[in-house]
Design a protein around this motif. Structure first.
Motif, mmCIF file in Angstrom:
data_model
loop_
_atom_site.group_PDB
_atom_site.id
_atom_site.type_symbol
_atom_site.label_atom_id
_atom_site.label_comp_id
_atom_site.label_asym_id
_atom_site.label_seq_id
_atom_site.Cartn_x
_atom_site.Cartn_y
_atom_site.Cartn_z
ATOM 1 N N PRO A 88 -8.039 3.675 0.866
ATOM 2 C CA PRO A 88 -6.689 3.211 1.211
ATOM 3 C C PRO A 88 -5.788 3.044 -0.011
ATOM 4 N N THR A 89 -6.348 2.494 -1.099
ATOM 5 C CA THR A 89 -5.549 2.324 -2.316
ATOM 6 C C THR A 89 -5.130 3.654 -2.894
ATOM 7 N N GLN B 200 -2.334 5.103 -0.786
ATOM 8 C CA GLN B 200 -1.094 4.371 -1.019
ATOM 9 C C GLN B 200 -0.490 4.728 -2.378
ATOM 10 N N ASP B 201 -1.310 4.909 -3.401
ATOM 11 C CA ASP B 201 -0.806 5.271 -4.722
ATOM 12 C C ASP B 201 -0.205 6.682 -4.713
ATOM 13 N N SER C 197 1.044 8.264 -2.070
ATOM 14 C CA SER C 197 2.286 8.238 -1.294
ATOM 15 C C SER C 197 3.413 7.579 -2.091
ATOM 16 N N ALA C 198 3.101 6.549 -2.872
ATOM 17 C CA ALA C 198 4.120 5.902 -3.700
ATOM 18 C C ALA C 198 4.630 6.847 -4.777
ATOM 19 N N ASN D 255 6.260 4.588 1.033
ATOM 20 C CA ASN D 255 5.406 3.402 1.086
ATOM 21 C C ASN D 255 4.558 3.458 2.352
ATOM 22 N N ILE D 256 3.295 3.691 2.170
ATOM 23 C CA ILE D 256 2.354 3.759 3.294
ATOM 24 C C ILE D 256 1.291 2.693 3.094
ATOM 25 N N TYR D 257 1.128 1.854 4.110
ATOM 26 C CA TYR D 257 0.106 0.813 4.048
ATOM 27 C C TYR D 257 -1.046 1.191 4.970
ATOM 28 N N ILE D 258 -2.241 1.257 4.411
ATOM 29 C CA ILE D 258 -3.429 1.629 5.183
ATOM 30 C C ILE D 258 -4.479 0.530 5.029
#
Length: 231
Positions: free
Chosen positions: A77-78, A81-82, A84-85, A90-93
């Protein structure tokens, strides 16, 4: 009564055992599916496909299960998210422990199941496959009617061993807070300050699961061997 229900935490351990078996069954189903796919790829005429599946079985069997569980639950997930950033999004998984645990354990032991099925595939006489092709059977039809039934008979002992290891490996999922048997035993041990009592009880429950699994495996092997001529 307090001893019988383990200071009030007996139901918690039984619920953890139920979840452990459920996780194990789901992960084993995924492992068998990945094993069949991996076995099929092992015999692919494409060198690239064979290289990919060989890499999968080699890498996964060489990395500790705990590392992969932590990598999937915390790292993936991290990483997403990195990435996508980096592209301005901004994607939160957030993976739930059950999904992460089943997916990781199934993915790991899919590599072991691949090798089990590969050995079972080699044990099937080539003449039967050639005869099926001579009768005009397609590849998928030959696999379903000729290969798969015989492969399962040869693969049952190996798959039984995979299950035994897999069900014990579910204890590692406790590190990602899934309330399976080991996590439940740890909670009870901390709250009562009786670690020996609850970890020993958990070990007995794992042993009971293993004994029942052995009985089921031997029954399945005898059933699969019905009608075979003994040497």
């Amino acid at each position: 009564m307090s001893r019988f229900d383990l200071h009030g935490y007996g139901p918690l351990l039984l619920e953890g055992a139920r979840l452990t078996v459920y996780v194990g069954v789901c992960a084993m189903a995924l492992a068998v599916l990945l094993g069949l796919i991996g076995m099929w790829c092992k015999f692919s005429p494409s060198p690239l496909v064979r290289f990919v599946v060989d890499t999968y079985t080699t890498v996964v069997r060489g990395v500790p299960e705990l590392v992969l569980i932590l990598l999937v639950y915390y790292g993936v997930p991290t990483f997403i998210q990195d990435v996508s950033a980096h592209f301005g999004r901004n994607i939160y998984i957030a993976l739930d422990p059950f999904t992460a645990g089943v997916a990781t354990i199934g993915f790991i032991y899919g590599a072991f199941a691949t090798e089990v099925f590969r050995g079972a595939r080699l044990a099937v006489p080539k003449g039967q496959i050639e005869a099926a092709r001579a009768c005009g059977m397609s590849g998928p039809l030959t696999f379903r009617r000729i290969l798969l039934p015989q492969m399962m008979r040869f693969a049952l002992p190996g798959l039984g061993n995979v299950w035994m290891i897999l069900i014990k490996a579910t204890a590692l999922i406790s590190v990602i807070q899934l309330p399976e048997l080991m996590r439940s035993a740890d909670i009870a041990a901390r709250n009562t300050r009786k670690p020996f009592t609850f970890f020993f009880a958990a070990s007995l429950i794992y042993l009971a699961i293993t004994i029942i699994s052995n009985i089921v495996q031997h029954w399945a092997e005898r059933r699969a061997a019905r009608g075979l001529r003994r040497a």
